[in-house]
Design an enzyme around this catalytic site. Structure first.
Site: not given
Length: 810
Positions: A471, A500, A551, A575, A602, A605, A660, A663, A678
């Site tokens: 992401v 970072a 992260t 989250k 945002e 969810v 992918g 997890e 969520k």
């Protein structure tokens, strides 16, 4: 006729001297040229004087530097010949006099103000005879003969009437080029050498311009004109093309060192324009100062500051309604030679604050405590309170008087960036709004004002991006691709000042080149930890800052409270914070609201789907959320869309991991934890106080499969294939499908595997898509449906990007 003044940097080197020669000799009209001492010489003379008075024999080394500087300048700029020899004789004579004065000071260990004034006069006397020899047909005039002062309040003040008369007499017949040393003068009564103060060469030029009704006063310096702000602090500062006399005076009084403040009045009185030009860039337009300056542009012309402020406050009920208190304050300070540049008084009259230089603060407090000694003893007034190491900022522009809301916008902008205003002052003319802040906040203050009032070419948003996985990487790529377009079309500059990962962090105020950020992070980055991130981000104290969390770390989410408290907005793909204990969630929302910053999540969810924003819009417009039904796990939707006679449950889970979508440990998805998080977030944003443990769980995988290692899970999961296949056949015969649904109704939450028929909105949900069904008081018969990609790095990054853009739009 024109008057040209050249400052110390303009006559400080070989190249600059040649520029001065070219500028003066190219003038069509007759000109009077006023020059300062060679750059740095006045400070060197003062330092050498102090060393000699202290009996320090090292003064001779300093004197030698002064001597060599002038002799070298003569040999460098004046060609060999008779002119050079004559000039050397004059220069050596002056330097010999100077040497004798220093020797006398050294012997008696005493330095009077009279002697000090005489010493510093040698700077201009030396530079002016060098320039007079350099410029063709120049005639040298001794300003000590026609610039006259008188002593008032222990200071030498210009005698304007006498000086004007003498200037007119001296220049009754003008040569092509008249050369005048600036700064220096003499007492009209005693004839002793005095001066017009630091920056007095500007004043000399202005006095002559006014006395002779010059066409224009040109001040040649080392900058392109008045800047919108200090370019050493704000890289985007640019020259101001036009200023009124009032605007220029306000900027000068508050730290803009382009022009010595007293310079403006004499020429303003005669309506003589001042043109600020750059000796080193003579083709630059410069800044013109005149009566009818442009007032149809931005409300603020420029920002100036004094990073040397002490605020002295007098408080006490004994001040209320008492006539003459302020008279006593300012009379006492004036008698002691203390200048006040800011006054702020409460309308109740029980508090008055004045701004002075730090070096004057002890004396100011002492003399005021003495003046109000009786009132202090009686308890009517408190002893003076001094707050040191502050900075005063002034925003200046005559057009502010035609622009309602400037002050509101100013203080609102400062507040959102966590900048505390200690005192403020504004005159009825509305030309200047001045305020006091902590010195440590000065850089941030100047930048945020310059940015907010469109003095900068772009509005800047400073981003700290934590996490450069799928992401974070995609977000950086999107910002890199859109950056130029946003600057060009929106006037918005996204400046990534920190990046970072789990091991390293790299920070730079100037911004990171996103085309090579990984190399910079590796080569220039420091060891990273949550504590390092917090300290660096807060320590940078940078304006319009946003922390972007890409992260899934609880430790990083734990930084939000401190960052928001320091006016750093937070955009989170993570989250954990928004789904943590309700008290934590509520606390973060409250801090963001109180500090005027944003806490946005945002993408928590539905990835890039506008789910949370839609819920907020509905509630803010007066609607009420009655029920939420949602499929918000792209992983589980993928699994149940893929399951078939040929692809059993265990294989679909392996496909989700391989693609992918899940997890690395798919049990996290299968446990429903992510869906519960969520649902909790949606419920809270809908106005319901819900924690994760309040959600009823109806899972489709028995509890024992979540125990043991991941290897144990893969060995055993196929045992469920037969059962699920049998159930799937029944489902297929009934024309139904499985969907893992999160539901909120009557304030209660649940997650479960549900069977939906072909008429249900969830039936045709494909791939990893998400769907959210909102039943509200307005959308009761036909619920609102939001559907689309609910997973994937690019759409999640796009959602994060959208949150960042919403902060830029506030």
């Amino acid at each position: 006729m024109k008057v040209l003044k050249f400052g110390g940097t303009s006559v400080g080197s070989f190249n600059s001297m040649l520029s001065v020669k070219k500028i003066v000799e190219s003038a069509d009209d007759k000109v009077i040229v006023v020059v300062s001492a060679l750059g740095g010489i006045t400070d060197k003379l003062i330092k050498t004087s102090q060393m000699a008075s202290e009996g320090n024999p090292e003064y001779e080394k300093e004197l030698k530097i002064i001597v060599n500087r002038h002799i070298e300048m003569v040999y460098t700029v004046i060609p060999a010949g008779n002119d050079r020899e004559i000039l050397l004789d004059k220069v050596n004579e002056l330097l010999s006099e100077l040497k004798d004065i220093f020797q006398g000071i050294f012997l008696i260990h005493d330095l009077s103000s009279k002697t000090s004034a005489t010493i510093v006069s040698y700077g201009e006397r030396l530079s002016s005879i060098i320039v007079a020899t350099l410029i063709k047909d120049a005639v040298w005039f001794d300003s000590r003969k026609f610039i006259k002062t008188e002593k008032k309040h222990n200071k030498h003040i210009l005698d304007s009437e006498l000086t004007t008369t003498l200037v007119k007499e001296t220049f009754s017949e003008l040569p092509k080029v008249s050369l005048v040393p600036g700064f220096i003068s003499t007492d009209k009564n005693t004839g002793e050498v005095t001066n017009l103060g630091r920056g007095g060469s500007d004043y000399t030029a202005s006095i002559i311009s006014a006395a002779l009704d010059a066409e224009i006063l040109e001040i040649w310096t080392d900058v392109d004109g008045f800047m919108t702000a200090d370019p050493r602090v704000i890289s985007t500062a640019y020259p101001i093309s036009e200023l009124s006399y009032v605007e220029a005076m306000e900027l000068c009084n508050f730290g803009a060192k382009v022009v010595y403040p007293p310079t403006i009045y004499p020429v303003c009185h005669k309506n003589i324009p001042i043109l600020i030009k750059n000796t080193f860039n003579p083709d630059a337009t410069g800044t013109i100062i005149k009566h009818d300056a442009d007032h149809f542009s931005k409300p603020i012309k420029g920002i100036s500051s004094i990073n040397d402020t002490c605020l002295i406050t007098m408080t006490g009920l004994g001040m209320v309604g008492v006539i003459g208190v302020n008279h006593r304050i300012f009379k006492t300070l004036a008698e002691n030679g203390i200048s006040v540049f800011l006054v702020s008084q409460a309308s109740s009259e029980n508090s008055t604050s004045i701004g002075v230089r730090n070096e004057d603060s002890d004396l100011a407090c002492a003399v005021l405590d003495e003046e109000f000694k009786k009132e202090i003893e009686m308890g009517e007034i408190s002893p003076m309170l001094a707050e040191r190491n502050l900075a005063t900022v002034a925003i200046v522009g005559e057009n502010m008087k035609h622009s309602p809301g400037v002050a509101g916008k100013l203080f609102g902008t400062l507040g959102r960036n966590g900048i505390n205003v200690i005192a403020c002052a504004q005159g009825a003319s509305e030309t200047n709004i001045s305020f006091v802040v902590e010195s440590s906040s000065l850089r941030k203050t100047l930048n945020v004002i310059h940015d907010s009032f469109f003095l900068s070419e772009y509005q800047v948003l400073n981003l700290f991006i934590c996490g450069i996985g799928t992401v974070g990487k995609s977000l950086i790529e999107q910002i890199h691709c859109q950056r130029e377009k946003l600057m060009r079309e929106r006037g918005l500059k996204l400046n990534v000042v920190g990046i970072a990962n789990g091991h390293k962090a790299y920070f730079t105020r100037e911004g990171i080149d996103l085309s090579g950020y990984r190399k910079d992070l590796e080569d220039k980055g420091m060891a990273s930890s949550p504590e390092v991130l917090k300290n660096e981000i807060i320590g940078m104290n940078i304006f319009n800052s946003v922390f972007v969390d890409c992260t899934a770390s609880a430790d990083i989410a734990g930084l939000y409270k401190d960052l928001l408290s320091h006016n750093v907005s937070v955009v989170a793909a993570n989250k954990i914070a928004a789904s943590s204990d309700y008290a934590i969630y509520e606390g973060l929302k409250n801090i963001a609201r109180q500090r005027g910053v944003k806490f946005l999540f945002e993408t928590n969810v539905g990835a890039g789907l506008p789910v949370i924003n839609t819920i907020n819009d509905l509630i803010n417009s007066g609607d009420k959320i009655l029920k939420i039904e949602a499929v918000v796990s792209g992983t589980l939707n993928f699994i149940f869309n893929k399951i078939s006679a040929d692809t059993p449950l265990s294989d679909t889970i392996r496909l989700a991991k391989k693609g992918g979508y899940s997890e690395p440990d798919p049990r996290i998805d299968l446990s429903g934890k992510d869906v519960i998080r969520k649902l909790v977030i949606l419920a809270r944003e809908a106005g319901y106080k819900l924690n994760k443990e309040d959600v009823e769980k109806n899972l489709f995988i028995p509890d024992e499969y979540f125990e043991g290692s991941i290897d144990d899970f893969w060995k055993n999961i196929s045992k469920l294939d037969a059962e699920f296949e049998a159930r799937r056949k029944v489902l297929d015969s009934e024309n139904k499908r499985w969907k893992f649904v999160a539901k909120l109704e009557d304030g209660k939450g649940s997650v479960s595997l549900q069977e939906v028929g072909f008429t249900h909105p969830f039936y045709n949900l494909e791939g990893t898509n998400n769907i959210i069904l909102l039943t509200t008081e307005r959308y009761k018969e036909y619920p609102m449906l939001i559907q689309g990609y609910g997973a994937g790095a690019s759409v999640t990054a796009a959602g994060v990007f959208a949150d960042i853009m919403s902060i830029a739009n506030i």
